[in-house]
Design a protein around this motif. Structure first.
Motif, mmCIF file in Angstrom:
data_model
loop_
_atom_site.group_PDB
_atom_site.id
_atom_site.type_symbol
_atom_site.label_atom_id
_atom_site.label_comp_id
_atom_site.label_asym_id
_atom_site.label_seq_id
_atom_site.Cartn_x
_atom_site.Cartn_y
_atom_site.Cartn_z
ATOM 1 N N GLY A 133 1.133 -1.101 -0.163
ATOM 2 C CA GLY A 133 -0.268 0.179 -0.017
ATOM 3 C C GLY A 133 0.691 1.345 -0.197
ATOM 4 N N ARG A 134 2.352 1.240 1.232
ATOM 5 C CA ARG A 134 2.282 2.259 0.575
ATOM 6 C C ARG A 134 3.516 2.718 -0.541
ATOM 7 N N GLY A 135 4.245 1.528 -1.008
ATOM 8 C CA GLY A 135 4.588 1.400 -2.123
ATOM 9 C C GLY A 135 3.735 1.897 -3.348
ATOM 10 N N ILE A 136 3.359 1.288 -3.605
ATOM 11 C CA ILE A 136 1.990 1.209 -4.380
ATOM 12 C C ILE A 136 1.545 2.527 -4.611
ATOM 13 N N GLY A 137 1.033 2.977 -3.434
ATOM 14 C CA GLY A 137 0.497 4.375 -3.414
ATOM 15 C C GLY A 137 1.599 5.456 -3.752
ATOM 16 N N ASN A 138 2.319 5.499 -3.250
ATOM 17 C CA ASN A 138 4.065 6.335 -3.908
ATOM 18 C C ASN A 138 4.154 6.539 -5.141
ATOM 19 N N ALA A 139 3.417 5.517 -5.860
ATOM 20 C CA ALA A 139 3.851 5.585 -7.458
ATOM 21 C C ALA A 139 2.431 5.680 -8.126
ATOM 22 N N VAL A 140 1.244 5.979 -7.170
ATOM 23 C CA VAL A 140 -0.449 6.860 -7.859
ATOM 24 C C VAL A 140 0.119 7.749 -7.459
ATOM 25 N N ASN A 141 0.139 8.016 -6.427
ATOM 26 C CA ASN A 141 0.633 10.510 -6.854
ATOM 27 C C ASN A 141 1.531 10.632 -7.596
ATOM 28 N N LEU A 142 2.886 9.644 -7.778
ATOM 29 C CA LEU A 142 4.043 10.129 -9.264
ATOM 30 C C LEU A 142 3.008 10.490 -10.513
ATOM 31 N N PHE A 143 2.349 9.069 -10.432
ATOM 32 C CA PHE A 143 2.315 8.769 -12.050
ATOM 33 C C PHE A 143 0.615 9.263 -12.528
ATOM 34 N N ASN A 144 -0.639 9.247 -11.376
ATOM 35 C CA ASN A 144 -2.252 9.237 -11.576
ATOM 36 C C ASN A 144 -2.284 7.802 -12.190
ATOM 37 N N PRO A 145 -2.640 7.002 -12.620
ATOM 38 C CA PRO A 145 -2.629 6.600 -13.015
ATOM 39 C C PRO A 145 -4.146 5.343 -13.111
ATOM 40 N N GLU A 146 -5.297 4.690 -14.159
ATOM 41 C CA GLU A 146 -6.345 4.870 -14.343
ATOM 42 C C GLU A 146 -6.815 3.268 -13.710
ATOM 43 N N ALA A 147 -5.457 2.560 -13.397
ATOM 44 C CA ALA A 147 -5.688 1.052 -12.804
ATOM 45 C C ALA A 147 -4.015 0.655 -12.081
ATOM 46 N N VAL A 148 -4.289 -0.373 -11.472
ATOM 47 C CA VAL A 148 -3.294 -0.392 -10.875
ATOM 48 C C VAL A 148 -3.149 -2.420 -11.098
ATOM 49 N N ILE A 149 -2.658 -2.894 -12.055
ATOM 50 C CA ILE A 149 -2.552 -4.750 -12.983
ATOM 51 C C ILE A 149 -1.544 -5.429 -12.180
#
Length: 322
Positions: A244-260
């Motif tokens: 949650g921490r690692g992917i959450g930070n990536a979402v903040n950086l890249f604003n994806p529609e989805a995580v696959i």
């Protein structure tokens, strides 16, 4: 048309022939021998030749060969730049395979980049144009697709989410030599480490594995967790928190529609999802939520199909490198 595909992973290697529709025609699977990359490539070429014979074709009938590698890759030179296995770094994989197979159309890439390319060609295809492809298996890798383009970075090594830092209070040592990496806290290797540590100090926990006939590893831990074992659940909860921490930070950086998600631990999404989503929602700027959390449409064969997709992508049907 026929595509050669080789997926060299940290634990297993898959070799097969894939049709240009994404259908696997034949394949082989063996445990990866990390003693010598040069020797292992010879084994892979022999297995690929066996696959061609099985479906009554030859190497020369292949449109090309795609090869996934477990590390950082120079796709232009066809070199494996960095890997956690001694002697595998800075190795000219493409040159070696051209010599072994007699085929010039050989394409190499990081395994997770291949998965993202495969997803765009044969999986979700155009459903998402902005997504993170995350594999959680022996290690943790990532690929970033933004506006339909694969982000490669200055050295072609973008997306190394497994080596973002998620733990500072009690950081575990990672195979890369640093501490606190996402891979060191949430990969299959990390989960197995915690399973075996707990089994040593908790005989009842160890006995539960024996009673269930399950190995002392991440896969066995998933079985116990689904059966309500509190220690197994807590191990997966800790991994979910790190993800949650690692992917959450990536979402903040890249604003994806989805995580696959893909990979062996990715198949345990049902166990980790509640805790993972809770931590993700605490980490991500609310303006960027919601983000869809889904499993790869390519399933267990995502990496092998992804390797085949490298050939498609380099022969006039490019979807990701913009």
């Amino acid at each position: 048309m026929l595509l050669g595909a080789i997926d060299i992973g940290g634990t297993k290697t898959l070799v097969g022939i894939v049709h240009t529709t994404g259908r696997i025609l034949t394949k082989r699977q063996v445990s990866t021998d990390t003693t010598s990359l040069s020797s292992w490539l010879k084994v892979c070429s022999d297995m690929l030749r066996e696959c061609t014979m099985e479906i009554s074709c030859t190497m020369q009938d292949l449109l090309g060969i795609g090869i996934n590698l477990p590390g950082m890759v120079d796709i232009k030179q066809g070199h494996l730049l960095r890997c956690s296995y001694p002697g595998w770094e800075k190795f000219p994989v493409k040159k070696r395979m051209v010599g072994l197979t007699g085929i010039d159309n050989i394409y190499v890439d990081n395994d997770v980049n291949s998965c993202a390319i495969g997803e765009m060609h044969f999986g979700f295809q155009n459903t998402y144009r902005n997504f993170l492809w995350i594999t959680v298996s022996t290690g943790i890798g990532g690929a970033i697709v933004s506006d339909g383009c694969l982000i490669r970075g200055a050295l072609g090594c973008a997306g190394e989410i497994g080596h973002t830092k998620v733990e500072y209070d009690k950081p575990a040592l990672c195979a890369c030599g640093q501490v606190g990496c996402l891979e060191a806290h949430a990969s299959g290797t990390a989960i197995t480490r915690e399973v075996q540590r707990n089994a040593l100090i908790d005989p009842a926990f160890h006995k539960h594995f024996i009673d269930m006939g399950e190995p002392l590893d991440a896969k066995g831990c998933a079985v116990l967790a689904r059966n309500g074992d509190e220690t197994a659940l807590s191990i997966y909860q800790a991994a979910a928190r790190a993800l949650g921490r690692g992917i959450g930070n990536a979402v903040n950086l890249f604003n994806p529609e989805a995580v696959i998600f893909g990979g062996g631990v990715g198949n345990s999404l049902d166990i980790i999802k509640p805790k993972f989503l809770h931590v993700l929602n605490q980490t991500v700027n609310p303006a960027l939520l919601p983000v869809e959390i889904v499993q790869s449409k390519l399933g267990y064969q995502a990496a092998l199909i992804g390797a085949a997709a490298l050939v498609v992508d380099h022969n006039g049907n490019r979807t990701l490198d913009c």
